[in-house]
Design a protein around this motif. Structure first.
Motif, PDB file in Angstrom:
ATOM      1  N   SER A 136      -8.587  -4.188   3.472  1.00  0.00           N
ATOM      2  CA  SER A 136      -8.095  -5.483   3.971  1.00  0.00           C
ATOM      3  C   SER A 136      -6.692  -5.775   3.447  1.00  0.00           C
ATOM      4  N   LEU A 137      -5.834  -4.802   3.576  1.00  0.00           N
ATOM      5  CA  LEU A 137      -4.480  -4.932   3.029  1.00  0.00           C
ATOM      6  C   LEU A 137      -3.691  -6.017   3.742  1.00  0.00           C
ATOM      7  N   LYS A 138      -2.844  -6.669   2.964  1.00  0.00           N
ATOM      8  CA  LYS A 138      -2.006  -7.751   3.450  1.00  0.00           C
ATOM      9  C   LYS A 138      -0.531  -7.399   3.238  1.00  0.00           C
ATOM     10  N   PRO A 139       0.358  -7.990   4.014  1.00  0.00           N
ATOM     11  CA  PRO A 139       1.792  -7.713   3.809  1.00  0.00           C
ATOM     12  C   PRO A 139       2.245  -7.986   2.376  1.00  0.00           C
ATOM     13  N   GLU A 140       1.641  -8.961   1.728  1.00  0.00           N
ATOM     14  CA  GLU A 140       2.033  -9.264   0.341  1.00  0.00           C
ATOM     15  C   GLU A 140       1.581  -8.213  -0.667  1.00  0.00           C
ATOM     16  N   ASP A 141       0.805  -7.235  -0.212  1.00  0.00           N
ATOM     17  CA  ASP A 141       0.437  -6.101  -1.072  1.00  0.00           C
ATOM     18  C   ASP A 141       1.523  -5.026  -1.084  1.00  0.00           C
ATOM     19  N   THR A 142       2.534  -5.189  -0.257  1.00  0.00           N
ATOM     20  CA  THR A 142       3.619  -4.213  -0.200  1.00  0.00           C
ATOM     21  C   THR A 142       4.345  -4.127  -1.534  1.00  0.00           C
ATOM     22  N   ALA A 143       4.437  -2.916  -2.065  1.00  0.00           N
ATOM     23  CA  ALA A 143       5.057  -2.710  -3.371  1.00  0.00           C
ATOM     24  C   ALA A 143       5.046  -1.217  -3.689  1.00  0.00           C
ATOM     25  N   VAL A 144       5.732  -0.872  -4.766  1.00  0.00           N
ATOM     26  CA  VAL A 144       5.562   0.455  -5.353  1.00  0.00           C
ATOM     27  C   VAL A 144       4.422   0.341  -6.372  1.00  0.00           C
ATOM     28  N   TYR A 145       3.451   1.198  -6.228  1.00  0.00           N
ATOM     29  CA  TYR A 145       2.284   1.181  -7.103  1.00  0.00           C
ATOM     30  C   TYR A 145       2.416   2.285  -8.153  1.00  0.00           C
ATOM     31  N   TYR A 146       2.147   1.903  -9.401  1.00  0.00           N
ATOM     32  CA  TYR A 146       2.274   2.824 -10.531  1.00  0.00           C
ATOM     33  C   TYR A 146       0.937   3.000 -11.231  1.00  0.00           C
ATOM     34  N   GLY A 195      -5.099   2.312 -15.345  1.00  0.00           N
ATOM     35  CA  GLY A 195      -4.889   1.170 -14.478  1.00  0.00           C
ATOM     36  C   GLY A 195      -3.822   1.405 -13.433  1.00  0.00           C
ATOM     37  N   TRP A 196      -3.698   0.424 -12.579  1.00  0.00           N
ATOM     38  CA  TRP A 196      -2.679   0.417 -11.526  1.00  0.00           C
ATOM     39  C   TRP A 196      -1.858  -0.858 -11.638  1.00  0.00           C
ATOM     40  N   TYR A 197      -0.552  -0.687 -11.553  1.00  0.00           N
ATOM     41  CA  TYR A 197       0.394  -1.785 -11.529  1.00  0.00           C
ATOM     42  C   TYR A 197       1.185  -1.683 -10.230  1.00  0.00           C
ATOM     43  N   ARG A 198       1.869  -2.759  -9.886  1.00  0.00           N
ATOM     44  CA  ARG A 198       2.731  -2.706  -8.721  1.00  0.00           C
ATOM     45  C   ARG A 198       3.980  -3.543  -8.953  1.00  0.00           C
ATOM     46  N   GLN A 199       5.017  -3.152  -8.227  1.00  0.00           N
ATOM     47  CA  GLN A 199       6.273  -3.881  -8.327  1.00  0.00           C
ATOM     48  C   GLN A 199       6.882  -4.022  -6.942  1.00  0.00           C
ATOM     49  N   ALA A 200       6.995  -5.256  -6.502  1.00  0.00           N
ATOM     50  CA  ALA A 200       7.616  -5.546  -5.219  1.00  0.00           C
ATOM     51  C   ALA A 200       9.118  -5.767  -5.433  1.00  0.00           C
ATOM     52  N   PRO A 201       9.926  -5.608  -4.398  1.00  0.00           N
ATOM     53  CA  PRO A 201      11.378  -5.795  -4.536  1.00  0.00           C
ATOM     54  C   PRO A 201      11.715  -7.174  -5.098  1.00  0.00           C
ATOM     55  N   GLY A 202      12.539  -7.183  -6.126  1.00  0.00           N
ATOM     56  CA  GLY A 202      12.972  -8.440  -6.718  1.00  0.00           C
ATOM     57  C   GLY A 202      11.957  -9.113  -7.623  1.00  0.00           C
ATOM     58  N   LYS A 203      10.841  -8.447  -7.856  1.00  0.00           N
ATOM     59  CA  LYS A 203       9.794  -9.043  -8.687  1.00  0.00           C
ATOM     60  C   LYS A 203       9.484  -8.154  -9.878  1.00  0.00           C
ATOM     61  N   GLN A 204       8.830  -8.749 -10.869  1.00  0.00           N
ATOM     62  CA  GLN A 204       8.428  -7.979 -12.035  1.00  0.00           C
ATOM     63  C   GLN A 204       7.195  -7.144 -11.733  1.00  0.00           C
ATOM     64  N   ARG A 205       7.045  -6.092 -12.494  1.00  0.00           N
ATOM     65  CA  ARG A 205       5.847  -5.258 -12.359  1.00  0.00           C
ATOM     66  C   ARG A 205       4.647  -6.088 -12.795  1.00  0.00           C
ATOM     67  N   GLU A 206       3.553  -5.986 -12.043  1.00  0.00           N
ATOM     68  CA  GLU A 206       2.353  -6.753 -12.352  1.00  0.00           C
ATOM     69  C   GLU A 206       1.121  -5.869 -12.365  1.00  0.00           C
ATOM     70  N   LEU A 207       0.162  -6.288 -13.167  1.00  0.00           N
ATOM     71  CA  LEU A 207      -1.096  -5.556 -13.271  1.00  0.00           C
ATOM     72  C   LEU A 207      -1.960  -5.837 -12.047  1.00  0.00           C
ATOM     73  N   VAL A 208      -2.495  -4.781 -11.468  1.00  0.00           N
ATOM     74  CA  VAL A 208      -3.374  -4.919 -10.303  1.00  0.00           C
ATOM     75  C   VAL A 208      -4.835  -4.750 -10.705  1.00  0.00           C
ATOM     76  N   ALA A 209      -5.132  -3.679 -11.425  1.00  0.00           N
ATOM     77  CA  ALA A 209      -6.509  -3.403 -11.811  1.00  0.00           C
ATOM     78  C   ALA A 209      -6.523  -2.449 -12.987  1.00  0.00           C
ATOM     79  N   THR A 210      -7.552  -2.600 -13.823  1.00  0.00           N
ATOM     80  CA  THR A 210      -7.734  -1.689 -14.944  1.00  0.00           C
ATOM     81  C   THR A 210      -9.183  -1.259 -15.035  1.00  0.00           C
ATOM     82  N   ILE A 211      -9.392  -0.117 -15.668  1.00  0.00           N
ATOM     83  CA  ILE A 211     -10.731   0.377 -15.902  1.00  0.00           C
ATOM     84  C   ILE A 211     -10.763   1.027 -17.273  1.00  0.00           C
ATOM     85  N   SER A 212     -11.756   0.656 -18.066  1.00  0.00           N
ATOM     86  CA  SER A 212     -11.862   1.199 -19.408  1.00  0.00           C
ATOM     87  C   SER A 212     -12.558   2.551 -19.371  1.00  0.00           C
TER      88      SER A 212
END
Length: 121
Positions: free
Chosen positions: A84-94, A35-52
């Motif tokens: 179709s990326l948006k400014p709110e997609d800005t983050a470090v992706y893990y 999967g892919w997670y992301r973490q924006a400045p000042g926010k918790q890491r969140e799940l973006v997408a997973t694949i089994s």
């Protein structure tokens, strides 16, 4: 030892596209979910997408229809196509993978080092 190495981040204008890739290497017996997670400045890491391992996918609501996760089981890779990326997609992706190592009996979580995605308005 297991390593996850990411690539593909960068700077893009709103509405643009990026593709992230992650390759797992090392003493791998099998890989469960990836999967892919992301973490924006000042926010918790969140799940973006997973694949089994059988290809079933799930997405965070805000990226549905814009992001596509895929994997190549033969190459131990997972990718995230982001359109179709948006400014709110800005983050470090893990990148994340649940891996059973050779000689072990328990699946553990492994993480990549992170890659910066910046979307300008």
């Amino acid at each position: 030892q297991v390593r996850l190495v990411e690539s593909g981040g960068g700077l893009v204008q709103a509405g643009g596209s990026l593709r992230l890739s992650c390759a797992a290497s090392g003493s791998i017996l099998s890989i469960n979910a990836m999967g892919w997670y992301r973490q924006a400045p000042g926010k918790q890491r969140e799940l973006v997408a997973t694949i089994s391992s059988d290809g079933s996918t799930s997405y965070k609501d805000s990226v549905k229809g814009r992001f596509t996760i895929s994997r190549d089981n033969g190459k131990n890779t997972v990718s995230l196509q982001m359109n179709s990326l948006k400014p709110e997609d800005t983050a470090v992706y893990y990148c994340n993978a649940r891996i059973l190592r050779v000689g072990e009996y328990r699946i553990n979580d492994y993480w990549g080092q992170g890659t910066q995605v910046t979307v300008s308005s």
